[in-house]
Design an enzyme around this catalytic site. Structure first.
Site, PDB file in Angstrom:
ATOM      1  N   TYR A 144      41.747  81.995  47.006  1.00 53.92           N
ATOM      2  CA  TYR A 144      43.191  82.179  47.181  1.00 53.92           C
ATOM      3  C   TYR A 144      43.566  82.002  48.647  1.00 53.92           C
ATOM      4  O   TYR A 144      42.944  82.585  49.531  1.00 53.92           O
ATOM      5  CB  TYR A 144      43.597  83.587  46.715  1.00 53.92           C
ATOM      6  N   ASP A 239      39.347  80.429  55.865  1.00 51.58           N
ATOM      7  CA  ASP A 239      40.408  81.377  55.557  1.00 51.58           C
ATOM      8  C   ASP A 239      39.807  82.783  55.634  1.00 51.58           C
ATOM      9  O   ASP A 239      39.207  83.283  54.680  1.00 51.58           O
ATOM     10  CB  ASP A 239      41.001  81.108  54.173  1.00 51.58           C
ATOM     11  N   LYS A 267      45.964  90.386  57.173  1.00 55.61           N
ATOM     12  CA  LYS A 267      45.529  91.713  56.755  1.00 55.61           C
ATOM     13  C   LYS A 267      45.151  92.637  57.936  1.00 55.61           C
ATOM     14  O   LYS A 267      46.037  93.215  58.527  1.00 55.61           O
ATOM     15  CB  LYS A 267      44.442  91.586  55.691  1.00 55.61           C
TER      16      LYS A 267
END
Ligand SMILES: *Cc1c(COP(=O)(O)O)cnc(C)c1O
Length: 430
Positions: A144, A239, A267
């Protein structure tokens, strides 16, 4: 457990928010039942509107590495707030955070802050296409990278939970430039590079996958990935939105010692505030406007409150004694306890962890890529999820998600979680 207020509020929410939420997995569709509505978070705990408390292993999807509402972060934010919420102009702490992050990741020379991981990955892809003057993007099934059009193809948890391969609303003219292949499969990677010779702008991947359960990369696969990108003039985009500062200071690229051309972060670097970044070699990054002509912008990019939260979070991490070792020891302890219980009750379980990120899946086969998730007993996970919630433990509400340990989790938290797991095993087989 009393959930009266949560249930009532969620019913109301469903009338005015699509599905009752602002992000799909929060609706508990995968695990069944109505979600609990959260009122506050502190340390290792979440508290809901009915007064129930939970030991939290979802950690705001991994952002809460030092624990929720850490005293030092809150104090810093209070001071920061007094000076204004947003400037829409450059401020000094952006440099401080930039320096801190660049120092942590070898080979990272230049960084741009944005507000979400989605934006970071979307811009990284645009930059890679402009820099290489090629169009194709390779990604891996189940990985994702946010919800931008190009990257929402076979994209892991949220979609997998709903059973959809790609989202409607994305024109084929866009998705045809994204090729998704199986992870940890060197042959598939070689084939795709051979088939689309000279057309691949970049490969983007989750170096340790957290959006399709917890999946570790094979070292040989990582080396091939790096070599194939270099040979073909394609950029390798790590990522690390989830893994950056989560599994190690310097992320997976430091841990496995593999060079990234571009990386995305999010995050943890926002410490619970909306902040993300893309970063990499200066020569590539300087193609971004206004140094170069690849456009990207953001009203709230580098927001002073978000930057202050992120910077303080990294400073706390640096001031702690061996934080990643502690996180890893805690993950290891908890997973050993899970494994021992599962073994006693004959429940097949796979476990793995790195730093403050861990995963467990009810499968007798090790999960190496997305197609292996077929072997997971999702019904069993849902049983555990519901019972855990009832007994005061909050897990990410899907077996396709990784779990997160924070520095605020205590030995008592872990012991209690282990005891509850054992109790659920007993319920499961009875
Ligand atoms: C969370 C996540 C994103 C998206 O970040 P948002 O801030 O939710 O847009 C991208 N990539 C990975 C690996 C993630 O875990």
């Amino acid at each position: 457990m009393d959930c009266t207020k949560s249930t009532e509020l969620f019913k109301k929410a469903c009338e005015i928010l699509p599905g009752g939420v602002n992000s799909p997995v929060r609706a508990f569709n995968a695990v069944g039942g109505s979600p609990v509505i959260i009122e506050r978070a502190k340390g290792s705990r979440l508290f809901d509107v009915d007064g129930n408390s939970y030991i939290d292993y979802m950690g705001s999807w991994g952002t809460a590495l030092v624990g929720h509402a850490h005293r030092n972060v809150i104090d810093t934010l209070k001071e920061t707030l007094e000076n204004g919420l947003s400037f829409g102009a450059t401020h000094a702490k952006e440099f401080d955070l930039a320096e801190e992050i660049l120092a942590a990741f070898p080979g990272m020379e230049s960084i741009r802050f944005v507000s979400s991981g989605t934006e970071a990955c979307m811009t990284a892809v645009r930059l890679a296409r402009a820099y290489t003057k090629k169009d194709l993007i390779i990604k891996f099934d189940g990985h994702y990278h946010g919800h931008s059009d190009s990257l929402l193809v076979k994209a892991g948890s949220g979609l997998a939970t709903l059973g959809i391969p790609a989202s409607p609303g994305i024109p084929e003219a866009v998705s045809k430039y994204t090729i998704s292949i199986s992870f940890n499969d060197i042959k598939a990677l070689e084939d795709v590079f051979a088939r689309y010779k000279g057309q691949v702008a970049a490969v983007i991947f989750e170096p340790i996958v957290g959006n399709a359960g917890f999946i570790r990369p094979d070292v040989g696969f990582l080396n091939s990935l790096r070599d194939l990108c270099t040979e073909n003039g394609s950029l390798l985009i790590f990522d690390e939105v989830m893994t950056g500062f989560r599994v190690a200071w310097g992320g997976v690229q430091t841990l496995y010692n593999i060079k990234a051309d571009l990386s995305t972060l999010g995050k943890v670097i926002g410490g619970g505030m909306p902040l993300a970044a893309l970063a990499g070699r200066r020569e590539i990054m300087n193609h971004l406007a206004p140094a170069g002509n690849v456009y990207q912008a953001g009203t709230l990019s580098g927001n002073p409150v978000a930057v202050a939260a992120g910077l303080k979070t990294l400073q706390i991490l640096k001031s702690e004694e061996k934080p990643y070792e502690r996180l890893a020891n805690n993950c290891e302890w908890l997973l050993r306890s899970f494994s021992d219980s599962a073994c006693r009750y004959g429940i097949p379980l796979q476990v793995d962890f790195e730093g403050g990120m861990f995963g467990f899946s009810f499968s007798s086969k090790k999960i190496r890529n997305f197609s292996d998730t077929e072997n997971i007993d999702f019904e069993c996970f849902n049983f555990f999820f519901r019972k855990f919630l009832e007994l005061g433990v909050y897990l990410p509400p899907s077996s396709y998600e990784a779990c997160f340990m924070s520095l605020a989790h205590t030995k008592e938290d872990l012991e209690k979680t282990g005891e509850i797991f054992e109790k659920i095993c007993k319920l499961r087989v009875s």
